[in-house]
Design an enzyme around this catalytic site. Structure first.
Site, PDB file in Angstrom:
ATOM      1  N   GLU A  84      -1.107 -41.124   5.158  1.00 35.32           N
ATOM      2  CA  GLU A  84      -2.187 -41.698   4.358  1.00 35.32           C
ATOM      3  C   GLU A  84      -2.150 -41.520   2.857  1.00 35.32           C
ATOM      4  OE1 GLU A  84      -5.997 -40.709   6.067  1.00 35.32           O
ATOM      5  OE2 GLU A  84      -5.556 -41.914   7.979  1.00 35.32           O
TER       6      GLU A  84
ATOM      7  N   ASN B  25       3.268 -42.457   7.649  1.00 31.26           N
ATOM      8  CA  ASN B  25       2.141 -43.204   8.322  1.00 31.26           C
ATOM      9  C   ASN B  25       0.730 -43.466   7.682  1.00 31.26           C
ATOM     10  OD1 ASN B  25       1.156 -43.551  11.236  1.00 31.26           O
ATOM     11  ND2 ASN B  25      -0.335 -41.955  11.087  1.00 31.26           N
TER      12      ASN B  25
ATOM     13  N   HIS C 134      -5.874 -49.512  13.011  1.00 29.77           N
ATOM     14  CA  HIS C 134      -7.338 -49.339  13.553  1.00 29.77           C
ATOM     15  C   HIS C 134      -7.791 -50.773  13.163  1.00 29.77           C
ATOM     16  CE1 HIS C 134      -7.120 -44.958  14.312  1.00 29.77           C
ATOM     17  NE2 HIS C 134      -6.390 -44.943  12.982  1.00 29.77           N
TER      18      HIS C 134
ATOM     19  N   GLU D 182      -1.887 -45.710  16.016  1.00 29.89           N
ATOM     20  CA  GLU D 182      -3.146 -45.424  16.457  1.00 29.89           C
ATOM     21  C   GLU D 182      -4.031 -46.581  16.774  1.00 29.89           C
ATOM     22  OE1 GLU D 182      -4.760 -42.812  13.052  1.00 29.89           O
ATOM     23  OE2 GLU D 182      -2.560 -41.852  12.854  1.00 29.89           O
TER      24      GLU D 182
ATOM     25  N   ASP E 239      -6.451 -49.274  18.003  1.00 30.87           N
ATOM     26  CA  ASP E 239      -7.750 -49.472  18.486  1.00 30.87           C
ATOM     27  C   ASP E 239      -8.515 -50.656  17.807  1.00 30.87           C
ATOM     28  OD1 ASP E 239      -8.929 -48.240  15.977  1.00 30.87           O
ATOM     29  OD2 ASP E 239      -9.251 -46.372  16.749  1.00 30.87           O
TER      30      ASP E 239
END
Ligand code: G2I
Length: 465
Positions: free
Chosen positions: A166, A207, A243, A271, A273
């Site tokens: 990030e 990432n 996400h 990651e 979702d």
């Protein structure tokens, strides 16, 4: 040995089971082996990609169903929190490897790859680091110690590291962090170089989130990656966290993966979702399945995409409800660890098939089979009135049971048009004498009063049988 999933298991898992399907399945016993009954990890192996999950050591220890899913359905493991600096070294110089070791041991025992997450980040750092007011030279030394110690400990055992996490703001500018402020943008190249020295066999990634589409942030990542490659800095891949919000898989996702691949980099969905505004309806769960399928399709379409990691096992394991108020149900398994339509969609994307006739299968028209919708009709300080409507379209129900878990200690005090019992969080409601039959095209509603203690989130799903 990984036991195949039973056909009934998946039918129940959709949460929208027709009586006819259930009886047929029970009557025929075990379904003949077919692609749909293969665990996702076997399907992913056959496609040459990873399917991973983000795990917590305490849940592996305490929950047999969680442990079983983690071992049997995934071929890759990420530590959801255990390898973050704040967990590893809460007090300076005193390391806490317990959970990280547990996860690496678990992965090795189950023939799984480990993604190391994450070495250098602005979040979940120990207080002594965040507040230390260190000089640039001290920060450089702290970074070196941390990377040498952590990557070195697992040398040869952790295949992939998220070295920096990030690093960008949404507009593509560098995020101001303790690392950026002390060392400037080159902290990223320094961290990659140190990680490579500590384990020359590990694949090293950058990432970030909101870099799934072609946009300002992913273009900043692209430009950084291109510059690092041109300088010979050891960078091997880019992680797209993913996400996502229901219905918002970016149309440019595959093109974005491809442009990183064209730089000579691997890409991972790290990651995944897909969050839904609660309560999630059966139709939304079907659309969520389409989103999961689209993400896997985008990865599978680019040969350098190494695989997809999902950020948690069951919906109750997810970080989403804690951070996005009113949102939830973002994962492939519900709060009872039953597979959702998203699971079947992923199986299909990976080349499996699903049993025809399971209501809720991806591709089914909306309303196929029978569904249960949950609604809060009225709410007061310490309680509420809830309604559950069972609707059938493609087929009928003859005698029904609706089961759900209350997530926040709600307790049913009185029900009508159904006979309800509650044990712990689990509520089980069955029809009364006159409403057991729900014909195709028909519906029935039952209601209840319940007490609350504080909040009143909706159940993640209702299982109908
Ligand atoms: O925020 C979602 C993810 C975004 N990308 C980086 C990931 O590392 C991040 O994961 C989440 C975890 O899923 C959460 O579980 O990172 C959060 C912290 O930034 C994690 O939340 C923390 C809570 O904030 C703490 O209160 C809690 O003690 O989890 C800790 C351990 O359960």
């Amino acid at each position: 040995m990984r036991p195949p999933r039973s056909r009934l298991g998946r039918a129940l898992a959709t949460g929208v089971l027709c009586a006819a399907t259930a009886l047929g399945t029970l009557a025929t016993g075990a379904a003949p082996a077919q692609a749909a009954d293969q665990p996702l990890r076997d399907l992913a192996d056959a496609k040459g990609i990873h399917i991973g999950n983000a795990l917590a050591g305490s849940k592996l220890t305490n929950n047999a169903r969680y442990r079983e899913i983690a071992a049997t359905e995934f071929n890759s493991v990420t530590a959801e929190n255990a390898m973050k600096w704040g967990v590893l070294e809460p007090n300076r110089g005193s390391y806490n490897w317990g959970e990280a070791d547990q996860l690496v041991d678990f992965a090795e025992a189950n023939g799984q790859q480990v993604r190391g997450h994450t070495l250098i980040w602005h979040s979940q750092n120990p207080g002594w680091l965040d507040n230390g007011d260190f000089s640039a030279a001290e920060m450089r030394q702290l970074m070196r110690n941390h990377i040498e110690t952590t990557v070195g400990r697992y040398e040869g055992r952790i295949a992939v590291w998220d070295v920096v996490n990030e690093m960008f703001n949404d507009d593509g500018s560098f995020r101001r962090t303790i690392w950026y402020d002390a060392l400037g943008p080159d902290y990223i190249a320094e961290a990659l170089t140190l990680a490579h020295e500590a384990d020359p066999t590990a694949k090293l990634y950058l990432n970030d989130y909101s870099v799934e589409a072609v946009n300002a942030k992913s273009t900043a990542m692209y430009n950084l990656a291109r510059d690092l490659k041109a300088r010979g800095v050891p960078l091997h891949g880019i992680g797209l966290q993913s996400h996502l919000i229901l219905g918002q898989v970016p149309s440019t996702m595959q093109a974005n993966i491809q442009r990183f691949a064209d730089l000579g980099l691997d890409v991972d969905i790290t990651e995944l979702d897909v969050r839904i505004q609660m309560p999630a309806s059966a139709d939304e769960l079907r659309r969520q399945a389409d989103d999961y399928r689209a993400v896997f399709d985008a990865c599978l379409a680019v040969s350098r995409c190494q695989g997809v990691t999902v950020w948690g096992v069951g919906d109750n394991d997810s970080w989403v409800p804690d951070v996005f108020e009113g949102y939830g149900a973002p994962l492939m398994y519900d709060g009872n660890y039953q597979a959702k339509p998203a699971y079947d969609a992923v199986a299909e994307a990976l080349g499996g098939t699903t049993d025809p006739g399971d209501p809720g299968d991806p591709g089914d028209p909306p309303g196929d089979g029978c569904v249960a919708d949950y609604a809060v009709a009225n709410e007061w300080n310490s309680g509420f009135t809830g309604n559950v409507t069972i609707r059938c379209t493609g087929s009928s129900l003859s005698g029904w049971t609706a089961t759900w878990d209350f997530p926040a200690g709600q307790r049913i005090s009185h029900a009508w048009n159904a006979s309800c019992t509650q044990s712990g969080a689990r509520v089980t409601c069955t029809n009364v004498s006159w409403n057991g039959t729900v014909p195709a095209g028909g519906s029935t509603t039952f209601g209840f009063n319940a007490t609350t203690s504080g909040s009143n989130p909706a159940p993640a799903s209702i299982t109908l049988s």
